[in-house]
Design a protein around this motif. Structure first.
Motif, PDB file in Angstrom:
ATOM      1  N   CYS A   5      46.352  30.497  36.596  1.00 37.46           N
ATOM      2  CA  CYS A   5      46.172  31.139  37.901  1.00 37.46           C
ATOM      3  C   CYS A   5      44.675  31.156  38.200  1.00 37.46           C
ATOM      4  O   CYS A   5      43.888  31.689  37.429  1.00 37.46           O
ATOM      5  CB  CYS A   5      46.711  32.562  37.905  1.00 37.46           C
ATOM      6  N   GLY A   6      44.290  30.581  39.307  1.00 32.40           N
ATOM      7  CA  GLY A   6      42.868  30.517  39.655  1.00 32.40           C
ATOM      8  C   GLY A   6      42.511  31.382  40.842  1.00 32.40           C
ATOM      9  O   GLY A   6      41.415  31.281  41.378  1.00 32.40           O
ATOM     10  N   ARG A   7      43.436  32.257  41.255  1.00 38.49           N
ATOM     11  CA  ARG A   7      43.166  33.109  42.420  1.00 38.49           C
ATOM     12  C   ARG A   7      42.122  34.178  42.084  1.00 38.49           C
ATOM     13  O   ARG A   7      41.989  34.578  40.928  1.00 38.49           O
ATOM     14  CB  ARG A   7      44.457  33.754  42.903  1.00 38.49           C
ATOM     15  N   PRO A   8      41.419  34.677  43.101  1.00 37.82           N
ATOM     16  CA  PRO A   8      40.421  35.736  42.856  1.00 37.82           C
ATOM     17  C   PRO A   8      41.084  37.028  42.377  1.00 37.82           C
ATOM     18  O   PRO A   8      42.156  37.398  42.847  1.00 37.82           O
ATOM     19  CB  PRO A   8      39.768  35.951  44.227  1.00 37.82           C
ATOM     20  N   ALA A   9      40.434  37.700  41.454  1.00 40.99           N
ATOM     21  CA  ALA A   9      40.947  38.962  40.915  1.00 40.99           C
ATOM     22  C   ALA A   9      40.694  40.094  41.899  1.00 40.99           C
ATOM     23  O   ALA A   9      39.665  40.142  42.557  1.00 40.99           O
ATOM     24  CB  ALA A   9      40.277  39.270  39.586  1.00 40.99           C
ATOM     25  N   VAL A  10      41.683  41.007  41.985  1.00 44.06           N
ATOM     26  CA  VAL A  10      41.549  42.175  42.864  1.00 44.06           C
ATOM     27  C   VAL A  10      41.804  43.480  42.120  1.00 44.06           C
ATOM     28  O   VAL A  10      41.559  44.555  42.658  1.00 44.06           O
ATOM     29  CB  VAL A  10      42.514  42.081  44.074  1.00 44.06           C
ATOM     30  N   ALA A  11      42.329  43.405  40.893  1.00 44.74           N
ATOM     31  CA  ALA A  11      42.656  44.601  40.120  1.00 44.74           C
ATOM     32  C   ALA A  11      42.342  44.358  38.649  1.00 44.74           C
ATOM     33  O   ALA A  11      42.257  43.218  38.195  1.00 44.74           O
ATOM     34  CB  ALA A  11      44.131  44.948  40.286  1.00 44.74           C
ATOM     35  N   THR A  12      42.172  45.464  37.907  1.00 45.07           N
ATOM     36  CA  THR A  12      41.909  45.381  36.471  1.00 45.07           C
ATOM     37  C   THR A  12      43.001  46.135  35.726  1.00 45.07           C
ATOM     38  O   THR A  12      43.331  47.272  36.076  1.00 45.07           O
ATOM     39  CB  THR A  12      40.532  45.973  36.128  1.00 45.07           C
ATOM     40  N   LEU A  13      43.550  45.496  34.703  1.00 45.79           N
ATOM     41  CA  LEU A  13      44.606  46.069  33.879  1.00 45.79           C
ATOM     42  C   LEU A  13      44.016  46.476  32.536  1.00 45.79           C
ATOM     43  O   LEU A  13      43.319  45.691  31.890  1.00 45.79           O
ATOM     44  CB  LEU A  13      45.720  45.045  33.664  1.00 45.79           C
ATOM     45  N   THR A  14      44.312  47.706  32.123  1.00 43.25           N
ATOM     46  CA  THR A  14      43.847  48.218  30.836  1.00 43.25           C
ATOM     47  C   THR A  14      45.031  48.836  30.117  1.00 43.25           C
ATOM     48  O   THR A  14      45.853  49.512  30.743  1.00 43.25           O
ATOM     49  CB  THR A  14      42.766  49.311  31.037  1.00 43.25           C
TER      50      THR A  14
END
Length: 140
Positions: free
Chosen positions: A26-35
């Motif tokens: 997946c090369g889409r821009p990141a919008v969220a962070t998962l922790t």
């Protein structure tokens, strides 16, 4: 030395400053962070973190919407604050106060400032505090 387009040259791929989704292919821009909080069996999905952390995963909009957690785990979704990304007058005021505080000498060493000799094109210094310098107006 071979020219850049010569046969056998290794092609270079331009690096984008935009953070990308951590999901494979997946090369889409990141919008969220998962922790993951392993002690609480919780996955926390929030706004894109300021810095990329090694134990966090950046996700695009599609992958963040479709996120599921393992059985027995809870997913906590933190809504982004739309005003958080914009600088406010409080930020500017806090910065100005920090600069003033850094320029202020410690209370026990506070002494009247002594003018330094004239320099830099005839301007004379009215006083010096730390890294800041107060200059007299040219008309005075």
């Amino acid at each position: 030395m071979r020219p850049a387009g010569a046969r056998g040259a290794v092609p270079s791929i331009p690096v984008s400053p935009v953070r990308r989704c951590s999901r494979t292919a997946c090369g889409r821009p990141a919008v969220a962070t998962l922790t993951y909080v392993y002690a609480d069996s919780t996955a926390v999905l929030g706004p894109l973190a300021t810095y990329a952390e090694p134990h966090c995963y950046d996700l695009c909009a599609e992958h963040s919407e479709r996120l599921t957690a393992p059985r027995g785990w809870e997913v906590v979704r933190l809504a982004p604050d739309p005003a958080a990304g914009k600088p406010t007058t409080d930020d500017l005021e806090a910065l100005a106060n920090a600069v003033r505080e850094a320029a202020r000498p410690p209370q026990q060493q506070q002494q009247p400032t002594v003018p330094e000799p004239a320099d830099r094109g005839g301007h004379s210094d009215a006083g010096r505090r730390g890294h800041l310098r107060v200059l007299r107006s040219p008309d005075s």
